[in-house]
Design a protein around this motif. Structure first.
Motif, short mmCIF file in Angstrom:
data_model
loop_
_atom_site.label_atom_id
_atom_site.label_comp_id
_atom_site.label_asym_id
_atom_site.label_seq_id
_atom_site.Cartn_x
_atom_site.Cartn_y
_atom_site.Cartn_z
N MET A 1 24.74 52.13 36.14
CA MET A 1 25.06 50.78 36.61
C MET A 1 25.12 49.82 35.42
SD MET A 1 25.88 48.85 39.18
CE MET A 1 25.35 49.58 40.73
N THR A 2 24.21 49.96 34.47
CA THR A 2 24.23 49.10 33.29
C THR A 2 25.54 49.29 32.51
OG1 THR A 2 21.83 49.08 33.11
CG2 THR A 2 23.05 48.61 31.10
N ARG A 3 25.95 50.54 32.33
CA ARG A 3 27.22 50.80 31.62
C ARG A 3 28.40 50.22 32.39
NH1 ARG A 3 24.50 55.74 30.92
NH2 ARG A 3 25.69 56.74 32.62
N LEU A 4 28.39 50.40 33.71
CA LEU A 4 29.48 49.89 34.52
C LEU A 4 29.54 48.36 34.48
CD1 LEU A 4 31.79 50.43 36.48
CD2 LEU A 4 30.11 50.37 38.35
N LEU A 5 28.39 47.71 34.58
CA LEU A 5 28.36 46.25 34.56
C LEU A 5 28.81 45.70 33.21
CD1 LEU A 5 25.05 45.60 36.50
CD2 LEU A 5 27.40 45.20 37.32
N ALA A 6 28.40 46.35 32.13
CA ALA A 6 28.82 45.89 30.80
C ALA A 6 30.34 45.96 30.67
CB ALA A 6 28.15 46.74 29.72
N ALA A 7 30.93 47.03 31.17
CA ALA A 7 32.39 47.17 31.10
C ALA A 7 33.08 46.21 32.07
CB ALA A 7 32.80 48.61 31.41
N THR A 8 32.50 46.05 33.24
CA THR A 8 33.10 45.19 34.26
C THR A 8 33.06 43.73 33.84
OG1 THR A 8 32.45 46.74 35.99
CG2 THR A 8 32.97 44.51 36.69
N TRP A 9 31.97 43.32 33.18
CA TRP A 9 31.83 41.91 32.83
C TRP A 9 33.02 41.39 32.04
CZ3 TRP A 9 30.66 37.31 33.75
CH2 TRP A 9 30.79 36.34 32.75
N SER A 10 33.45 42.13 31.03
CA SER A 10 34.56 41.65 30.21
C SER A 10 35.84 41.51 31.04
CB SER A 10 34.79 42.55 29.00
OG SER A 10 35.17 43.84 29.42
N LEU A 11 36.04 42.41 31.99
CA LEU A 11 37.23 42.33 32.85
C LEU A 11 37.15 41.12 33.78
CD1 LEU A 11 37.48 46.11 33.75
CD2 LEU A 11 38.90 44.85 32.12
N VAL A 12 35.97 40.88 34.33
CA VAL A 12 35.79 39.74 35.23
C VAL A 12 35.99 38.44 34.45
CG1 VAL A 12 34.08 38.47 36.59
CG2 VAL A 12 34.31 40.94 36.87
N ALA A 13 35.42 38.36 33.27
CA ALA A 13 35.56 37.15 32.46
C ALA A 13 37.02 36.89 32.12
CB ALA A 13 34.72 37.27 31.19
N GLU A 14 37.77 37.95 31.81
CA GLU A 14 39.19 37.80 31.48
C GLU A 14 40.03 37.32 32.66
OE1 GLU A 14 40.88 41.41 29.98
OE2 GLU A 14 39.36 41.58 28.41
N SER A 15 39.70 37.79 33.85
CA SER A 15 40.56 37.51 35.00
C SER A 15 39.99 36.49 35.97
CB SER A 15 40.88 38.82 35.74
OG SER A 15 39.68 39.38 36.24
N ALA A 16 38.93 35.80 35.61
CA ALA A 16 38.28 34.86 36.54
C ALA A 16 39.22 33.75 36.99
CB ALA A 16 37.01 34.28 35.91
N ARG A 17 39.99 33.20 36.07
CA ARG A 17 40.91 32.11 36.45
C ARG A 17 42.07 32.63 37.29
NH1 ARG A 17 40.19 26.79 34.37
NH2 ARG A 17 38.31 26.84 33.13
N LEU A 18 42.52 33.82 37.01
CA LEU A 18 43.56 34.44 37.83
C LEU A 18 43.03 34.65 39.24
CD1 LEU A 18 46.32 35.76 38.23
CD2 LEU A 18 45.38 37.84 37.19
N LEU A 19 41.79 35.11 39.36
CA LEU A 19 41.18 35.28 40.67
C LEU A 19 41.07 33.93 41.38
CD1 LEU A 19 39.82 37.05 42.80
CD2 LEU A 19 37.66 36.73 41.56
N GLU A 20 40.75 32.90 40.65
CA GLU A 20 40.68 31.56 41.23
C GLU A 20 42.04 31.16 41.83
OE1 GLU A 20 39.84 27.06 39.55
OE2 GLU A 20 38.92 28.75 38.50
N ALA A 21 43.12 31.44 41.12
CA ALA A 21 44.46 31.15 41.64
C ALA A 21 44.72 31.96 42.90
CB ALA A 21 45.52 31.46 40.58
N ALA A 22 44.30 33.22 42.90
CA ALA A 22 44.51 34.09 44.07
C ALA A 22 43.71 33.60 45.27
CB ALA A 22 44.13 35.52 43.72
N GLU A 23 42.51 33.13 45.05
CA GLU A 23 41.67 32.67 46.15
C GLU A 23 42.26 31.44 46.84
OE1 GLU A 23 37.96 32.35 44.05
OE2 GLU A 23 37.32 34.35 44.69
N GLU A 24 43.08 30.70 46.11
CA GLU A 24 43.75 29.53 46.71
C GLU A 24 44.90 29.93 47.63
OE1 GLU A 24 43.22 26.12 46.36
OE2 GLU A 24 41.31 26.73 45.46
N LEU A 25 45.49 31.10 47.40
CA LEU A 25 46.73 31.47 48.09
C LEU A 25 46.64 32.70 48.98
CD1 LEU A 25 49.09 30.98 45.03
CD2 LEU A 25 48.98 29.53 47.06
N LEU A 26 45.75 33.61 48.67
CA LEU A 26 45.71 34.88 49.40
C LEU A 26 44.53 34.92 50.36
CD1 LEU A 26 46.39 37.32 46.41
CD2 LEU A 26 48.05 36.31 47.99
N PRO A 27 44.70 35.61 51.47
CA PRO A 27 43.56 35.78 52.38
C PRO A 27 42.44 36.57 51.69
CG PRO A 27 45.63 36.50 53.40
CD PRO A 27 45.91 36.23 51.96
#
Length: 193
Positions: A89-115
Protein backbone atom coordinates in the motif's frame (compact mmCIF):
# COMPACT_ATOMS: atom_id res chain seq x y z
CA UNK A 1 -1.89 2.80 -58.86
CA UNK A 2 -3.21 5.44 -56.42
CA UNK A 3 -3.28 4.84 -52.69
CA UNK A 4 -6.77 5.00 -51.18
CA UNK A 5 -7.32 8.28 -49.29
CA UNK A 6 -9.48 6.77 -46.55
CA UNK A 7 -6.70 5.27 -44.34
CA UNK A 8 -4.71 8.52 -44.62
CA UNK A 9 -7.71 10.57 -43.47
CA UNK A 10 -8.25 8.22 -40.53
CA UNK A 11 -4.60 8.50 -39.50
CA UNK A 12 -4.83 12.29 -39.77
CA UNK A 13 -7.98 12.26 -37.63
CA UNK A 14 -6.30 10.10 -34.99
CA UNK A 15 -3.31 12.45 -34.85
CA UNK A 16 -5.65 15.42 -34.59
CA UNK A 17 -7.60 13.78 -31.76
CA UNK A 18 -4.36 12.95 -29.94
CA UNK A 19 -3.17 16.57 -30.25
CA UNK A 20 -6.48 17.90 -28.97
CA UNK A 21 -6.61 15.51 -26.01
CA UNK A 22 -2.99 16.23 -25.12
CA UNK A 23 -3.60 19.98 -25.29
CA UNK A 24 -6.76 19.63 -23.18
CA UNK A 25 -4.83 17.71 -20.52
CA UNK A 26 -2.10 20.34 -20.46
CA UNK A 27 -4.37 23.41 -20.52
CA UNK A 28 -7.01 22.08 -18.11
CA UNK A 29 -4.23 20.75 -15.89
CA UNK A 30 -3.20 24.36 -15.33
CA UNK A 31 -6.66 25.93 -15.33
CA UNK A 32 -9.82 23.79 -15.04
CA UNK A 33 -11.87 26.70 -16.35
CA UNK A 34 -9.77 27.22 -19.48
CA UNK A 35 -11.75 28.02 -22.61
CA UNK A 36 -12.13 25.92 -25.73
CA UNK A 37 -10.23 28.68 -27.56
CA UNK A 38 -7.24 28.16 -25.27
CA UNK A 39 -7.34 24.42 -25.94
CA UNK A 40 -7.59 24.75 -29.73
CA UNK A 41 -4.73 27.26 -29.70
CA UNK A 42 -2.56 24.86 -27.70
CA UNK A 43 -3.53 21.98 -30.00
CA UNK A 44 -2.87 23.98 -33.16
CA UNK A 45 -6.27 23.17 -34.64
CA UNK A 46 -9.44 25.13 -35.34
CA UNK A 47 -12.68 25.06 -33.37
CA UNK A 48 -14.41 23.18 -36.19
CA UNK A 49 -11.77 20.45 -36.03
CA UNK A 50 -12.19 20.14 -32.27
CA UNK A 51 -15.99 20.03 -32.51
CA UNK A 52 -15.72 17.55 -35.36
CA UNK A 53 -14.19 15.09 -32.89
CA UNK A 54 -15.78 16.21 -29.61
CA UNK A 55 -19.40 17.42 -29.74
CA UNK A 56 -19.08 19.47 -26.54
CA UNK A 57 -16.78 20.47 -23.72
CA UNK A 58 -17.92 17.56 -21.53
CA UNK A 59 -16.90 15.02 -24.19
CA UNK A 60 -13.49 16.65 -24.52
CA UNK A 61 -12.92 16.78 -20.76
CA UNK A 62 -13.98 13.14 -20.45
CA UNK A 63 -11.53 12.13 -23.21
CA UNK A 64 -8.72 14.08 -21.51
CA UNK A 65 -9.47 12.51 -18.12
CA UNK A 66 -9.72 9.02 -19.63
CA UNK A 67 -6.35 9.54 -21.33
CA UNK A 68 -4.73 10.70 -18.08
CA UNK A 69 -6.19 7.71 -16.23
CA UNK A 70 -5.04 5.29 -18.96
CA UNK A 71 -1.52 6.69 -18.74
CA UNK A 72 -1.64 6.50 -14.95
CA UNK A 73 -2.80 2.89 -15.09
CA UNK A 74 0.24 2.03 -17.20
CA UNK A 75 2.49 3.51 -14.51
CA UNK A 76 0.62 1.92 -11.61
CA UNK A 77 0.61 -1.52 -13.20
CA UNK A 78 4.40 -1.53 -12.78
CA UNK A 79 4.17 -1.05 -8.98
CA UNK A 80 5.11 -4.22 -7.09
CA UNK A 81 2.11 -5.14 -4.93
CA UNK A 82 3.25 -8.50 -3.64
CA UNK A 83 4.20 -9.41 -0.07
CA UNK A 84 3.09 -7.50 2.99
CA UNK A 85 -0.06 -5.52 2.20
CA UNK A 86 1.04 -2.49 4.28
CA UNK A 87 4.33 -2.21 2.40
CA UNK A 88 2.53 -2.72 -0.92
CA UNK A 89 0.00 0.00 0.00
CA UNK A 90 2.87 2.38 0.79
CA UNK A 91 4.44 1.71 -2.62
CA UNK A 92 1.09 2.13 -4.36
CA UNK A 93 0.30 5.39 -2.56
CA UNK A 94 3.73 6.84 -3.32
CA UNK A 95 3.23 6.12 -7.02
CA UNK A 96 -0.40 7.23 -7.00
CA UNK A 97 0.32 10.53 -5.27
CA UNK A 98 2.34 11.94 -8.16
CA UNK A 99 -0.41 10.98 -10.62
CA UNK A 100 -3.12 12.55 -8.47
CA UNK A 101 -1.10 15.73 -8.02
CA UNK A 102 -0.55 15.97 -11.80
CA UNK A 103 -4.20 15.48 -12.72
CA UNK A 104 -5.99 17.20 -9.82
CA UNK A 105 -7.01 20.25 -11.86
CA UNK A 106 -8.13 18.08 -14.76
CA UNK A 107 -10.27 16.11 -12.30
CA UNK A 108 -11.68 19.41 -11.04
CA UNK A 109 -12.75 20.28 -14.60
CA UNK A 110 -14.33 16.83 -14.97
CA UNK A 111 -16.25 17.14 -11.71
CA UNK A 112 -17.89 20.29 -13.08
CA UNK A 113 -19.17 18.54 -16.22
CA UNK A 114 -19.40 14.79 -15.75
CA UNK A 115 -21.69 12.77 -13.52
CA UNK A 116 -19.96 11.40 -10.41
CA UNK A 117 -20.86 7.87 -11.52
CA UNK A 118 -18.94 8.36 -14.79
CA UNK A 119 -15.86 9.63 -12.95
CA UNK A 120 -16.01 6.61 -10.62
CA UNK A 121 -16.37 4.34 -13.65
CA UNK A 122 -13.27 5.84 -15.29
CA UNK A 123 -11.34 5.23 -12.05
CA UNK A 124 -12.62 1.65 -11.83
CA UNK A 125 -9.30 -0.15 -12.33
CA UNK A 126 -7.58 2.05 -9.79
CA UNK A 127 -10.34 1.51 -7.24
CA UNK A 128 -10.26 -2.25 -7.86
CA UNK A 129 -6.50 -2.30 -7.27
CA UNK A 130 -6.91 -0.54 -3.92
CA UNK A 131 -9.86 -2.77 -2.99
CA UNK A 132 -7.90 -5.95 -3.77
CA UNK A 133 -5.00 -4.70 -1.69
CA UNK A 134 -7.28 -3.82 1.24
CA UNK A 135 -8.87 -7.29 1.08
CA UNK A 136 -5.43 -8.87 1.14
CA UNK A 137 -4.40 -6.71 4.08
CA UNK A 138 -7.57 -7.72 5.92
CA UNK A 139 -6.76 -11.39 5.35
CA UNK A 140 -3.21 -10.75 6.61
CA UNK A 141 -4.67 -9.05 9.70
CA UNK A 142 -2.92 -5.72 9.01
CA UNK A 143 -5.97 -3.71 7.80
CA UNK A 144 -9.20 -3.12 9.64
CA UNK A 145 -12.26 -5.26 8.98
CA UNK A 146 -14.81 -3.30 11.04
CA UNK A 147 -15.66 -0.83 8.24
CA UNK A 148 -17.01 -1.55 4.74
CA UNK A 149 -14.28 -2.03 2.15
CA UNK A 150 -16.05 0.28 -0.31
CA UNK A 151 -15.90 3.00 2.32
CA UNK A 152 -12.18 2.44 2.91
CA UNK A 153 -11.48 2.60 -0.84
CA UNK A 154 -13.39 5.88 -1.07
CA UNK A 155 -11.56 7.30 1.95
CA UNK A 156 -8.22 6.54 0.27
CA UNK A 157 -9.49 8.39 -2.81
CA UNK A 158 -10.73 11.36 -0.74
CA UNK A 159 -7.46 11.66 1.15
CA UNK A 160 -5.41 11.65 -2.05
CA UNK A 161 -7.59 14.30 -3.66
CA UNK A 162 -7.81 16.32 -0.45
CA UNK A 163 -4.03 16.37 -0.20
CA UNK A 164 -3.81 17.58 -3.81
CA UNK A 165 -6.22 20.41 -2.97
CA UNK A 166 -4.31 21.33 0.19
CA UNK A 167 -1.07 21.33 -1.77
CA UNK A 168 -2.56 23.52 -4.50
CA UNK A 169 -3.88 25.93 -1.85
CA UNK A 170 -0.42 26.21 -0.28
CA UNK A 171 -1.45 24.60 3.01
CA UNK A 172 0.58 21.44 2.39
CA UNK A 173 4.05 21.60 0.91
CA UNK A 174 4.30 19.38 -2.18
CA UNK A 175 7.42 17.71 -0.81
CA UNK A 176 5.61 16.80 2.42
CA UNK A 177 2.44 15.54 0.75
CA UNK A 178 3.46 11.92 0.02
CA UNK A 179 4.49 11.25 3.62
CA UNK A 180 1.36 12.97 4.95
CA UNK A 181 -0.87 10.97 2.60
CA UNK A 182 0.80 7.67 3.48
CA UNK A 183 0.71 8.30 7.25
CA UNK A 184 -2.94 9.36 7.12
CA UNK A 185 -4.07 6.39 5.08
CA UNK A 186 -2.02 3.96 7.19
CA UNK A 187 -3.78 5.25 10.30
CA UNK A 188 -7.20 4.92 8.63
CA UNK A 189 -6.53 1.34 7.51
CA UNK A 190 -4.90 0.16 10.75
CA UNK A 191 -7.00 -2.25 12.78
CA UNK A 192 -8.54 -0.64 15.87
CA UNK A 193 -6.78 -1.54 19.10
Amino acid sequence: MATPARPRRRADAERSIARIVSAAREVLGRDPGASIDEIVTAAGVGRMTLYGHFPNRAALVEAALADAIREGEEALSAVELGGDARAAMTRLLAATWSLVAESARLLEAAEELLPAARIRELHGKSAARVEDLIHRGQRQGVFRTDLPTDWLVNVVHYILNGAAEESRAGRLRPGDAPAVVIATIESVLAPPR
